[in-house]
Design a protein around this motif. Structure first.
Motif, PDB file in Angstrom:
ATOM      1  N   GLN A  15     -28.599  -6.174 -13.946  1.00 47.39           N
ATOM      2  CA  GLN A  15     -28.944  -7.000 -13.164  1.00 47.39           C
ATOM      3  C   GLN A  15     -29.206  -8.822 -13.956  1.00 47.39           C
ATOM      4  OE1 GLN A  15     -30.722  -8.019 -10.317  1.00 47.39           O
ATOM      5  NE2 GLN A  15     -30.322  -6.063  -9.196  1.00 47.39           N
ATOM      6  N   PHE A  16     -29.389  -8.290 -15.340  1.00 48.86           N
ATOM      7  CA  PHE A  16     -29.096  -9.427 -16.186  1.00 48.86           C
ATOM      8  C   PHE A  16     -27.586 -10.133 -16.088  1.00 48.86           C
ATOM      9  CE2 PHE A  16     -27.667 -10.362 -20.689  1.00 48.86           C
ATOM     10  CZ  PHE A  16     -28.042 -11.667 -20.608  1.00 48.86           C
ATOM     11  N   LEU A  17     -26.741  -9.253 -16.407  1.00 49.47           N
ATOM     12  CA  LEU A  17     -25.210  -9.752 -16.123  1.00 49.47           C
ATOM     13  C   LEU A  17     -24.850 -10.379 -14.867  1.00 49.47           C
ATOM     14  CD1 LEU A  17     -23.430  -6.815 -18.090  1.00 49.47           C
ATOM     15  CD2 LEU A  17     -24.104  -9.206 -18.737  1.00 49.47           C
ATOM     16  N   PHE A  18     -25.468  -9.599 -13.841  1.00 50.95           N
ATOM     17  CA  PHE A  18     -25.441 -10.407 -12.544  1.00 50.95           C
ATOM     18  C   PHE A  18     -25.971 -11.670 -12.257  1.00 50.95           C
ATOM     19  CE2 PHE A  18     -27.515 -10.772  -8.534  1.00 50.95           C
ATOM     20  CZ  PHE A  18     -26.719 -11.290  -7.651  1.00 50.95           C
ATOM     21  N   LYS A  19     -27.154 -11.734 -12.906  1.00 52.03           N
ATOM     22  CA  LYS A  19     -27.988 -13.112 -12.988  1.00 52.03           C
ATOM     23  C   LYS A  19     -27.049 -14.286 -13.508  1.00 52.03           C
ATOM     24  CE  LYS A  19     -31.783 -12.073 -10.677  1.00 52.03           C
ATOM     25  NZ  LYS A  19     -32.286 -13.315  -9.692  1.00 52.03           N
ATOM     26  N   LEU A  20     -26.652 -13.736 -14.863  1.00 52.35           N
ATOM     27  CA  LEU A  20     -25.880 -14.599 -15.601  1.00 52.35           C
ATOM     28  C   LEU A  20     -24.590 -15.074 -14.778  1.00 52.35           C
ATOM     29  CD1 LEU A  20     -25.285 -13.503 -19.144  1.00 52.35           C
ATOM     30  CD2 LEU A  20     -26.657 -15.438 -18.603  1.00 52.35           C
ATOM     31  N   ASN A  21     -23.835 -14.231 -14.257  1.00 48.34           N
ATOM     32  CA  ASN A  21     -22.718 -14.563 -13.249  1.00 48.34           C
ATOM     33  C   ASN A  21     -23.001 -15.251 -12.029  1.00 48.34           C
ATOM     34  OD1 ASN A  21     -20.949 -13.645 -14.634  1.00 48.34           O
ATOM     35  ND2 ASN A  21     -20.974 -11.439 -13.756  1.00 48.34           N
ATOM     36  N   ALA A  22     -24.352 -15.175 -11.391  1.00 46.67           N
ATOM     37  CA  ALA A  22     -24.533 -15.891 -10.248  1.00 46.67           C
ATOM     38  C   ALA A  22     -25.100 -17.099 -10.603  1.00 46.67           C
ATOM     39  CB  ALA A  22     -25.626 -14.956  -9.489  1.00 46.67           C
ATOM     40  N   ASN A  23     -25.818 -17.412 -11.611  1.00 48.67           N
ATOM     41  CA  ASN A  23     -26.563 -18.565 -11.960  1.00 48.67           C
ATOM     42  C   ASN A  23     -25.705 -19.557 -12.753  1.00 48.67           C
ATOM     43  OD1 ASN A  23     -28.787 -18.356 -10.260  1.00 48.67           O
ATOM     44  ND2 ASN A  23     -29.290 -16.749 -11.321  1.00 48.67           N
ATOM     45  N   GLY A  24     -24.409 -19.534 -13.029  1.00 49.47           N
ATOM     46  CA  GLY A  24     -23.505 -20.522 -13.617  1.00 49.47           C
ATOM     47  C   GLY A  24     -24.168 -22.090 -13.415  1.00 49.47           C
ATOM     48  N   PRO A  25     -24.427 -22.571 -12.278  1.00 49.80           N
ATOM     49  CA  PRO A  25     -24.759 -24.078 -12.152  1.00 49.80           C
ATOM     50  C   PRO A  25     -26.031 -24.200 -13.050  1.00 49.80           C
ATOM     51  CG  PRO A  25     -24.190 -22.995 -10.064  1.00 49.80           C
ATOM     52  CD  PRO A  25     -24.216 -21.785 -11.031  1.00 49.80           C
ATOM     53  N   ILE A  26     -26.882 -23.116 -13.165  1.00 52.38           N
ATOM     54  CA  ILE A  26     -28.115 -23.650 -13.883  1.00 52.38           C
ATOM     55  C   ILE A  26     -27.773 -24.099 -15.419  1.00 52.38           C
ATOM     56  CG2 ILE A  26     -30.191 -22.509 -15.059  1.00 52.38           C
ATOM     57  CD1 ILE A  26     -30.779 -21.162 -12.448  1.00 52.38           C
ATOM     58  N   PHE A 107     -36.222 -11.445 -17.051  1.00 50.41           N
ATOM     59  CA  PHE A 107     -36.792 -11.959 -18.351  1.00 50.41           C
ATOM     60  C   PHE A 107     -35.596 -12.160 -19.488  1.00 50.41           C
ATOM     61  CE2 PHE A 107     -38.517 -10.606 -22.375  1.00 50.41           C
ATOM     62  CZ  PHE A 107     -39.343 -11.323 -22.569  1.00 50.41           C
ATOM     63  N   TYR A 108     -34.647 -11.199 -19.185  1.00 47.92           N
ATOM     64  CA  TYR A 108     -33.465 -11.273 -20.063  1.00 47.92           C
ATOM     65  C   TYR A 108     -32.718 -12.281 -20.013  1.00 47.92           C
ATOM     66  CZ  TYR A 108     -34.107  -6.160 -20.745  1.00 47.92           C
ATOM     67  OH  TYR A 108     -34.400  -4.816 -21.191  1.00 47.92           O
ATOM     68  N   PHE A 109     -32.419 -12.880 -18.745  1.00 46.11           N
ATOM     69  CA  PHE A 109     -31.955 -14.143 -18.264  1.00 46.11           C
ATOM     70  C   PHE A 109     -32.856 -15.193 -19.053  1.00 46.11           C
ATOM     71  CE2 PHE A 109     -31.390 -17.712 -15.285  1.00 46.11           C
ATOM     72  CZ  PHE A 109     -29.932 -17.942 -15.590  1.00 46.11           C
ATOM     73  N   PHE A 110     -34.116 -15.383 -18.760  1.00 43.67           N
ATOM     74  CA  PHE A 110     -34.887 -16.466 -19.622  1.00 43.67           C
ATOM     75  C   PHE A 110     -34.574 -16.479 -21.037  1.00 43.67           C
ATOM     76  CE2 PHE A 110     -38.059 -15.940 -15.856  1.00 43.67           C
ATOM     77  CZ  PHE A 110     -37.335 -17.094 -15.380  1.00 43.67           C
ATOM     78  N   CYS A 111     -34.594 -15.224 -21.626  1.00 43.61           N
ATOM     79  CA  CYS A 111     -34.406 -15.268 -23.164  1.00 43.61           C
ATOM     80  C   CYS A 111     -32.828 -15.685 -23.509  1.00 43.61           C
ATOM     81  CB  CYS A 111     -34.160 -13.666 -23.528  1.00 43.61           C
ATOM     82  SG  CYS A 111     -35.730 -13.055 -23.592  1.00 43.61           S
ATOM     83  N   ALA A 112     -31.875 -15.500 -22.414  1.00 45.86           N
ATOM     84  CA  ALA A 112     -30.499 -15.891 -22.968  1.00 45.86           C
ATOM     85  C   ALA A 112     -30.338 -17.380 -22.652  1.00 45.86           C
ATOM     86  CB  ALA A 112     -29.472 -15.118 -21.930  1.00 45.86           C
ATOM     87  N   ALA A 113     -30.992 -18.082 -21.418  1.00 43.44           N
ATOM     88  CA  ALA A 113     -31.055 -19.271 -21.192  1.00 43.44           C
ATOM     89  C   ALA A 113     -32.030 -20.025 -22.223  1.00 43.44           C
ATOM     90  CB  ALA A 113     -31.634 -19.590 -19.809  1.00 43.44           C
ATOM     91  N   ALA A 114     -32.996 -19.513 -22.851  1.00 41.60           N
ATOM     92  CA  ALA A 114     -33.791 -20.143 -23.875  1.00 41.60           C
ATOM     93  C   ALA A 114     -33.074 -20.262 -25.018  1.00 41.60           C
ATOM     94  CB  ALA A 114     -34.944 -19.559 -23.892  1.00 41.60           C
ATOM     95  N   LEU A 115     -32.379 -19.246 -25.426  1.00 39.95           N
ATOM     96  CA  LEU A 115     -31.566 -19.321 -26.608  1.00 39.95           C
ATOM     97  C   LEU A 115     -30.578 -20.544 -26.618  1.00 39.95           C
ATOM     98  CD1 LEU A 115     -31.264 -17.876 -29.400  1.00 39.95           C
ATOM     99  CD2 LEU A 115     -29.215 -16.479 -28.347  1.00 39.95           C
TER     100      LEU A 115
END
Lengths: 249, 302, 238
Positions: A15-26, A107-115
Motif C-alpha cells: 500500500q505504501f509503494l502504491f501511495k508513493l506512485n499515486a502521489n507524485g504531485p505531492i 503512516f509509512y508514506f508520511f515517514c518517507a515524505a517527512a524524511l
C-alpha cells in the motif's frame, strides 16, 4: 480456504509503494514550495539592523532557512489533511487492503515524505549559505556537514520529526472531519479557546505545550516524547479509520 | 462448498433499513446474477460482502471469515463498479502495474490484450475516459484479477451493445478457463441470461428468489391468445403480467396448473409457452397491476 | 490576536484549497508518473551538489569572523563611567594628550563626528587634559548576548586637531559597515551546540563616533556655542 494470504506487514508495504506512485504531485508540490521560499522569502528573510547616520552607516543582516522550514511544515500539515480525503481512501480500497494496512501504508508514506522534507530543508540551508557568502563580510554561524557531522544529522532528525508530527496532526484532524463534519466546529472552538486562553489568561500555556518538544535538548527524551505523541495521534486516527465505511457515497 | 453465507444479516443506515434479516448461501465457482429494482439493496449487499461496509446485525461470512477488515477476504475479492477510484496521476498502464502488485493471480498479459481489443491505449489517464470506456477498463481489471470472488456491480453502465456482448463473452471464457465465484448485478437480465447459472433476486429488503435460473423460469407460464378467450379461461390464475402485442394478448401467470387444466387451455386456442428469465424477473419485480401507467390513469380520473 | 485566531485559519483553508487544486491539476497534466520521481531525485542530487559547494566555499572563506565582544562590554556605559569618575578599560582609549591653551578656548562648529564631554576642575592652569575614546559597535543574534561580535575595530576615527586656543573636530572618515550573517533556523538547532538566535542585537556608541573627554580648569575661559541641551552639537558639560 483462502487461495491468497497476505501478512499485514507485506500489504502495508505494498500500500505504501502504491501511495508513493499515486502521489507524485505531492512531492513536486514540496519542491515548488521550497523554491518559492528560497526565491521569494530568501531575500526577505534577512532581518537585521540598519542605521544610516552620516558619517556612520551600519547594515547588519541575518539570513536563515526559516522561510523554507515554515513552508515545509505548512506543506506537511496539508499533506496530512489531504490524505484523509475520500478519493484517497477509495483509491486504496480499489486494491487489496483492510483499514489497518491502509493506515500503516499512510503512516509509512508520511515517514518517507517527512524524511524527504527534513533532508531537503536542511540541505536548502546550503543554498542560503552560498547566498550569504556572496555578500560583503559574511559570517557563517552553522554546523557544516564536514565540520560538525553530528550536528548536521541532528538537524535532519529534528526537521524530519517535526514534519512527521505536523503530517500526523493534519491527518488526525482530517480523519475526524471525515467521520463527521461537526468536528470542524469542535476544532474551530478548540482553536479559538487555545489562542484566546493562551493570550489573555495564562500568557504562555500554548507556548509551554510547544516547549515540551521545542525546549527539549536531549535527543533521547525528545524521541520518547515524540514516540508518545505519534502513538496517541496514530491511535486516535486509527480508532476512527477502523470503523469507516469505504467506497460508499 | 459455500463461498458466501449470510445469517439474519441486516443493514441499516440510522432508521432506514436497506436489508432486513437476510439468509443466503452462495456456492463456490458459479456465476450468480444479482437482480432487483433500483434501491433494492444489491449494491449494499455486495459492498458488505466485499468488506467495505459493516453489517448492522447478523452473521456474514465470506470464505468462512467476517469480511469487514479481513485482509484475507480483501485479497481474494475484487469489487468492480463505475465509481471505482484510481489515482488521477496514473495512466491505465500504471494502474495495471499496481494491480499486479496486489492481486496474486493477476494476468497482465490478458488485461493488456483486452484493453488493446477495446482500443484503450495504456497511456491514457483513467480520469479522462468516457463513461463507457471507464466501465470497460474496470471490467477488464475485474476479469484479469482472477479473484476467487469477483463482484461486478452494474459493470455495463455506459457500454454500447457491442462492448456489452464482448464483455459477457470475455467474462464467460475466462470463467470457464479459471472457475471462480462471480456475482454480477445488472438490470439487463435478458443480456446475461445465457451467462448466469444462478439468480439472486433482491426485493423488498430481502431475498425474492435464489436458485438456478431455470427454476426462476419454471415459476411462470406465458399464456397467449385472444384477450376475450384468456378472460374466460385463464381468469382463475394469479395473473402477474398482462401485455398486448398486436391482436394477441399475453398473460404471465404462476405455473400452478394441473395437466387437465393445461389441456383445457390448449383446446381453447391458448398457446402455452415458457417465459424467458428476463420476463420472469420482470414478473417477479414488476408490479402485477398496471405499472407506471396506473399513476397517470389515476391522475386523469381524479 | 484576533488576526491570529481568525485570519490564520482562513489562510490555512485557502492554502489547502490552492494546494489541492494545484496537486489535482498537476495530476491532470500530461506528466508521466516518472516525472515526479525524476524531479525529486534530480532535486536531491542538486541539493547535495549545492551542499558540497557550500561546504567548500565556507572552508575557503578566508575572512575570519570578527572577535567576540569582551565580557560586560555591552553593559558598559562610557558616559556614565566618565561622569562617575569610574575606571574605563584601556582598550577604549585612542589617545591621551595634554594641551596648553592661551586665553579663551573654543571649539569651532563641527558636524557630528565626535561627542564631547567637558569637565571643569578647580584650580589655576592652562593645561587641558584630553582623552579620546574609541567608539564601540557590537552586533549579533544571540539571545544571551554572550557571543556578540565586536566590530569596534572597523570604525575609523580621525583625532581632533589642536592649536593654542581651539580644538577642531575634523571631518570623520566614512564608516560604512555591512555584515551579513547566516545561521541555521532555531527549529533545527535543538540538539546542536549552536545558541538559539533572536533577531539582530546591536549595541555600541551613539552614532558610531568617538567620545572626547576634556578636563578643563576653571581658569580657562570657554567660548563654546551651546544650544539647548547641547545634544545638537554633541557637546555636554558635566
Amino acid at each position: 480456504m483462502f487461495s491468497t494470504q497476505w501478512s499485514v506487514h507485506e500489504l502495508a508495504k505494498r500500500q505504501f509503494l502504491f501511495k508513493l506512485n499515486a502521489n507524485g504531485p505531492i512531492f513536486t508540490m514540496l519542491i515548488l514550495l521550497q523554491i518559492i521560499a528560497t526565491v521569494f522569502l530568501g531575500g526577505a528573510s534577512t532581518s537585521g539592523y540598519e542605521s544610516y547616520d552620516d558619517p556612520f552607516s551600519f547594515v547588519y543582516s541575518t539570513v536563515s532557512n526559516d522561510g523554507q522550514i515554515g513552508l515545509t511544515l505548512f506543506w506537511a500539515f496539508i499533506v496530512g489533511f489531504l490524505l484523509t480525503s475520500s478519493a484517497q481512501r477509495n483509491e486504496s480500497f480499489a486494491f487489496v487492503t483492510n483499514r489497518l494496512t491502509f493506515q500503516l501504508g499512510n503512516f509509512y508514506f508520511f515517514c518517507a515524505a517527512a524524511l524527504l522534507g527534513g533532508v531537503t530543508t536542511v540541505l536548502l540551508g546550503s543554498v542560503m549559505k552560498i547566498i550569504t557568502l556572496f555578500s560583503d563580510n559574511a559570517i557563517i554561524e552553522s554546523a557544516g556537514l564536514f565540520s560538525a557531522p553530528l550536528d548536521f544529522f541532528s538537524q535532519i532528525y529534528a526537521m524530519t520529526v517535526y514534519t512527521l508530527l505536523l503530517m500526523l496532526i493534519g491527518y488526525t484532524i482530517g480523519t475526524f472531519i471525515q467521520l463527521s463534519r461537526l468536528f470542524i466546529m469542535l476544532f474551530a472552538l478548540i482553536w479559538i479557546a487555545v489562542t484566546q486562553y493562551s493570550f489573555f489568561m495564562l500568557g504562555t500555556s500554548a507556548g509551554e505545550l510547544l516547549h515540551v518538544f521545542y525546549g527539549e535538548t536531549s535527543i533521547l527524551l525528545f524521541t520518547l516524547k515524540v514516540l508518545l505523541l505519534v502513538g496517541i495521534l496514530f491511535g486516535l486516527s486509527f480508532w476512527v479509520t477502523n470503523r469507516l465505511e469505504v467506497r460508499n457515497p | 462448498m459455500q463461498t458466501i453465507s449470510l445469517r439474519d444479516v441486516t443493514k441499516k443506515y440510522r432508521s432506514l433499513t436497506i436489508l432486513d434479516q437476510v439468509n443466503l448461501e452462495i456456492r463456490e465457482n458459479a456465476i450468480t446474477g444479482v437482480v432487483g429494482r433500483n434501491g433494492a439493496g444489491k449494491t449494499t449487499l455486495m459492498k458488505m460482502i466485499a468488506g467495505f461496509i459493516k453489517e448492522s446485525g447478523g452473521e456474514l461470512r465470506v470464505f468462512g471469515e467476517r469480511p469487514f477488515n479481513s485482509l484475507s477476504v480483501s485479497a481474494n475479492t475484487i469489487f468492480i463498479d463505475d465509481m471505482m477510484g484510481f489515482p488521477d496521476a496514473m495512466t491505465l498502464g500504471d494502474i495495471l502495474v499496481e494491480c499486479e502488485r496486489f492481486y496474486a493471480k493477476w494476468d497482465g498479459e490478458l488485461a493488456k490484450r483486452l484493453l488493446e481489443y477495446f482500443s484503450l491505449p495504456l497511456v491514457l489517464k483513467h480520469r479522462i475516459l468516457s463513461k463507457g470506456k471507464r466501465s470497460i477498463f474496470n471490467a477488464v481489471v475485474g476479469i484479469a484479477a482472477r479473484c476467487p470472488l469477483t463482484m461486478f456491480d452494474e459493470p455495463i453502465t455506459g457500454m454500447d451493445s457491442a462492448a456489452r456482448r464482448d464483455f459477457y463473452r470475455a467474462l464467460l471464457k475466462d470463467y470457464i478457463a479459471h472457475p471462480r465465484t462471480i456475482l454480477l448485478s445488472s438490470h439487463h437480465v435478458e443480456e446475461m441470461e445465457d451467462l448466469l447459472e444462478d439468480v439472486l433476486l433482491i426485493d423488498g429488503k430481502g431475498i425474492g428468489f435464489h436458485g438456478p435460473i431455470t427454476e426462476l423460469q419454471e415459476k411462470f407460464l406465458a399464456l397467449q391468445g385472444k384477450r376475450e378467450t384468456l378472460e374466460i379461461y385463464a381468469n382463475r390464475y394469479a395473473v402477474i403480467h398482462r401485455s398486448t402485442t398486436g391482436p394477441l394478448a399475453e398473460w404471465i401467470v404462476d405455473n400452478e396448473h394441473t395437466e387437465a387444466e393445461l389441456v383445457a387451455l390448449k383446446q381453447a386456442g391458448i398457446r402455452i409457452a415458457a417465459v424467458s428469465a428476463s420476463d420472469a424477473y420482470l414478473a417477479m419485480t414488476g408490479q402485477t397491476r398496471g405499472g407506471v401507467d396506473d399513476v397517470f390513469n389515476a391522475m386523469e380520473r381524479a | 490576536m484576533i488576526v491570529f485566531t481568525i485570519i490564520l485559519p482562513i489562510l490555512i483553508i485557502l492554502a489547502i484549497v490552492t494546494i489541492w487544486l494545484v496537486v489535482r491539476s498537476m495530476a491532470n497534466m500530461r506528466l508521466k508518473k516518472n516525472f515526479h520521481r525524476k524531479l525529486v531525485i534530480g532535486y536531491i542530487a542538486l541539493l547535495f551538489i549545492v551542499l558540497i559547494a557550500a561546504e567548500i566555499m565556507v572552508q575557503n572563506h578566508d575572512q575570519e569572523p570578527p572577535p567576540k565582544a569582551p565580557e560586560n562590554a555591552v553593559q558598559f556605559d562610557l558616559r556614565y563611567a566618565i561622569d562617575q569618575g569610574a575606571s574605563v578599560p584601556e582598550r577604549l582609549v585612542a589617545a591621551r594628550r595634554t594641551h596648553e591653551v592661551e586665553g579663551t578656548f573654543t571649539i569651532p562648529d563641527f558636524y557630528r563626528g565626535a561627542y564631547i564631554l567637558i569637565e571643569r576642575t578647580a584650580g589655576e592652569s592652562n593645561k587641558i587634559e584630553e582623552t579620546v575614546y574609541k567608539p564601540e559597535l557590537f552586533a549579533g543574534n544571540d539571545v544571551s548576548n554572550e557571543t556578540l561580535y565586536d566590530l569596534s575595530d572597523q570604525l575609523q576615527i580621525e583625532l581632533p586637531v589642536w592649536d593654542s586656543h581651539s580644538m577642531y573636530v575634523p571631518k570623520q572618515p566614512q564608516n560604512q559597515i555591512n555584515y551579513t550573517i547566516y545561521h541555521d533556523s532555531n527549529v533545527l538547532n535543538q540538539f546542536t551546540d549552536q545558541k538559539r538566535h533572536v533577531s539582530g542585537m546591536v549595541s555600541g556608541s551613539m552614532h558610531g563616533v568617538m567620545t572626547i573627554h576634556l578636563v578643563i580648569p576653571e581658569s580657562i575661559e570657554l567660548d563654546i556655542k551651546q544650544t539647548g541641551d547641547g545634544y545638537d552639537q554633541y557637546i555636554e558639560l558635566l
